[in-house]
Write a protein that holds these residues in place. Sequence first.
Motif, short mmCIF file in Angstrom:
data_model
loop_
_atom_site.label_atom_id
_atom_site.label_comp_id
_atom_site.label_asym_id
_atom_site.label_seq_id
_atom_site.Cartn_x
_atom_site.Cartn_y
_atom_site.Cartn_z
N ASP A 128 46.00 -28.34 -5.19
CA ASP A 128 45.73 -27.20 -4.33
C ASP A 128 44.39 -26.56 -4.73
O ASP A 128 44.07 -26.45 -5.91
CB ASP A 128 46.88 -26.19 -4.48
N LEU A 129 43.62 -26.14 -3.74
CA LEU A 129 42.29 -25.59 -4.00
C LEU A 129 42.30 -24.47 -5.03
O LEU A 129 41.55 -24.47 -5.99
CB LEU A 129 41.71 -25.01 -2.69
N TYR A 130 43.16 -23.46 -4.79
CA TYR A 130 43.16 -22.26 -5.62
C TYR A 130 44.56 -21.93 -6.14
O TYR A 130 44.92 -20.78 -6.28
CB TYR A 130 42.56 -21.09 -4.84
N SER A 131 45.36 -22.96 -6.39
CA SER A 131 46.70 -22.82 -6.99
C SER A 131 47.57 -21.77 -6.31
O SER A 131 48.12 -20.88 -6.97
CB SER A 131 46.62 -22.47 -8.48
N GLU A 132 47.71 -21.90 -5.01
CA GLU A 132 48.43 -20.87 -4.25
C GLU A 132 49.87 -20.67 -4.72
O GLU A 132 50.34 -19.54 -4.84
CB GLU A 132 48.41 -21.26 -2.77
N GLN A 133 50.56 -21.77 -5.01
CA GLN A 133 51.98 -21.65 -5.39
C GLN A 133 52.14 -20.97 -6.74
O GLN A 133 53.04 -20.17 -6.95
CB GLN A 133 52.61 -23.03 -5.46
N LEU A 134 51.27 -21.34 -7.67
CA LEU A 134 51.32 -20.70 -8.99
C LEU A 134 50.99 -19.21 -8.85
O LEU A 134 51.65 -18.36 -9.45
CB LEU A 134 50.33 -21.38 -9.94
N ARG A 135 50.00 -18.89 -8.04
CA ARG A 135 49.64 -17.47 -7.86
C ARG A 135 50.78 -16.71 -7.20
O ARG A 135 51.04 -15.55 -7.54
CB ARG A 135 48.34 -17.36 -7.08
N ASN A 136 51.47 -17.36 -6.27
CA ASN A 136 52.63 -16.68 -5.65
C ASN A 136 53.70 -16.38 -6.70
O ASN A 136 54.29 -15.29 -6.69
CB ASN A 136 53.21 -17.54 -4.53
N ALA A 137 53.96 -17.34 -7.57
CA ALA A 137 54.98 -17.13 -8.61
C ALA A 137 54.55 -16.01 -9.56
O ALA A 137 55.35 -15.14 -9.94
CB ALA A 137 55.23 -18.43 -9.38
N LEU A 138 53.28 -16.02 -9.95
CA LEU A 138 52.78 -14.98 -10.85
C LEU A 138 52.80 -13.61 -10.16
O LEU A 138 53.09 -12.59 -10.80
CB LEU A 138 51.35 -15.31 -11.30
N ALA A 139 52.50 -13.61 -8.86
CA ALA A 139 52.50 -12.34 -8.12
C ALA A 139 53.89 -11.71 -8.15
O ALA A 139 54.04 -10.51 -8.38
CB ALA A 139 52.03 -12.57 -6.68
N VAL A 142 42.63 -26.01 -11.42
CA VAL A 142 43.92 -26.24 -12.08
C VAL A 142 44.46 -27.57 -11.55
O VAL A 142 44.54 -27.79 -10.34
CB VAL A 142 44.91 -25.08 -11.80
N THR A 143 44.84 -28.45 -12.46
CA THR A 143 45.33 -29.76 -12.04
C THR A 143 46.69 -29.64 -11.35
O THR A 143 47.40 -28.65 -11.52
CB THR A 143 45.50 -30.71 -13.24
N ALA A 144 47.05 -30.66 -10.61
CA ALA A 144 48.34 -30.66 -9.90
C ALA A 144 49.49 -30.54 -10.89
O ALA A 144 50.42 -29.75 -10.70
CB ALA A 144 48.47 -31.94 -9.07
N ALA A 145 49.43 -31.31 -11.99
CA ALA A 145 50.51 -31.25 -12.98
C ALA A 145 50.53 -29.89 -13.67
O ALA A 145 51.60 -29.32 -13.91
CB ALA A 145 50.32 -32.37 -14.01
N GLY A 146 49.35 -29.38 -13.99
CA GLY A 146 49.26 -28.08 -14.63
C GLY A 146 49.85 -26.98 -13.77
O GLY A 146 50.59 -26.12 -14.24
N GLU A 147 49.53 -27.03 -12.48
CA GLU A 147 50.06 -25.99 -11.60
C GLU A 147 51.59 -26.07 -11.50
O GLU A 147 52.28 -25.06 -11.57
CB GLU A 147 49.45 -26.06 -10.19
N ARG A 148 52.10 -27.29 -11.35
CA ARG A 148 53.55 -27.45 -11.20
C ARG A 148 54.28 -26.98 -12.45
O ARG A 148 55.30 -26.29 -12.39
CB ARG A 148 53.88 -28.90 -10.89
N ALA A 149 53.78 -27.37 -13.61
CA ALA A 149 54.46 -26.98 -14.86
C ALA A 149 54.36 -25.48 -15.08
O ALA A 149 55.36 -24.83 -15.45
CB ALA A 149 53.84 -27.74 -16.04
N ALA A 150 53.19 -24.92 -14.85
CA ALA A 150 53.02 -23.47 -15.09
C ALA A 150 53.88 -22.67 -14.12
O ALA A 150 54.53 -21.70 -14.51
CB ALA A 150 51.54 -23.09 -14.93
N ARG A 151 53.92 -23.10 -12.87
CA ARG A 151 54.75 -22.38 -11.89
C ARG A 151 56.22 -22.45 -12.29
O ARG A 151 56.95 -21.47 -12.24
CB ARG A 151 54.55 -22.99 -10.50
N THR A 152 56.66 -23.63 -12.72
CA THR A 152 58.06 -23.76 -13.14
C THR A 152 58.34 -22.88 -14.35
O THR A 152 59.40 -22.24 -14.42
CB THR A 152 58.36 -25.24 -13.46
N ALA A 153 57.40 -22.83 -15.28
CA ALA A 153 57.59 -21.97 -16.46
C ALA A 153 57.76 -20.51 -16.05
O ALA A 153 58.62 -19.80 -16.58
CB ALA A 153 56.42 -22.14 -17.42
#
Length: 369
Positions: A68-79, A250-261
Amino acid sequence: MTDARKAGADTRAGIAPRAFLESVPLYQPGDEPCAVDLSDNTNLWGAPPAAARELRSLSSGIVARYPDLYSEQLRNALARHFSLRPDMIVTGCGSDDVLDAAIRAFGEPGSKLAYIDPTFTMIPTFARLNGLVPQPVALTASYDADADGLLEQKASIIYLCSPNNPTGTTLTRKSIEYVLETFDGVLIIDEAYAEFAGESVVDLLSRYERLLVARTFSKAYGLAGLRVGYMLGASSAVAAITKVRGPYKVTAAGERAARTAVLEDQDWVSARALDAVSIRQRLTAELQALGLAPLPSRANFVLVPVHRAPVVAAAMRRRGVLVRAFGNLAPIDAALRETGGSALRIGVGPWDQVATALTALREALAECA
Ligand SMILES: *Cc1c(COP(=O)(O)O)cnc(C)c1O
């Protein structure tokens, strides 16, 4: 002689990097790996379980395409986690990346970046690389920011870190708010270790547009190898930093793992942070019992002034234990004055590792006495 010169084809002068790079050191704290490595403040209990499961379940298909360009899913989880809007969050390749991008976004070349000293060693480097003049201002004897000293620098950016690396100490909210009330520029607060202190200035984001808070998945979150960090701030500031940072950081794997965390590992992260705090207290008491004067840490490491720290660290390394040695830190308290700013930074992990480090330290101190 290079191959090209040998061939005799090119008689022009060799290429040279920009002159200022001569004064910029390569970040290279490390030594060979050791059986016990307490040198980098990462999570020595490992990666959080749900994030680790997510990584194992990833299909290889995700690596053939861009993330993802700007890690939208991770940012949503952090938000959701911080009760902020996603447009108040910018992610990056570690918090190093967002700190660098924020300095580039807000620091006019030639202006100053004022920062507490001692602090994170990358900060003066990022300042120089972006054409800013780094301006250290010593912490006070009570480990607080010298707010007036920082303000006097007339900097475009002030960098604070709480809990601070390498001291482990926290800044008072009073001094942070004083800077926010008085300073005209951008205030960056690095909260890489906030999870261990249980305090944060994220709540101040609603009041101060000039505040940027840097966070990371590399320490309490146990994902240092994936390189994910982020910064929280006003949406206009975040938009500028995002532009500077660029796409796909942010790499695809990095985003997925961070979002899950963020979504599923909060209990694990909190429990390990509590473990780290109680072992830190035990380590601190043991160091005091050795007649040493460790600084009052709120992070997952302890800074302990010792004479000839690089020599002591080398003796510990021979015993299979890696810690970080500092030769000449700003002598902000009596113990650091006494050692001439020489100190060891010892990370906290499971007690058996810390006990091994203590044994190595006792032997090393005896050997180096
Ligand atoms: C470890 C550390 C960081 C960050 O790291 P990333 O791995 O790049 O997220 C940032 N600031 C401080 C003070 C640190 O100690």
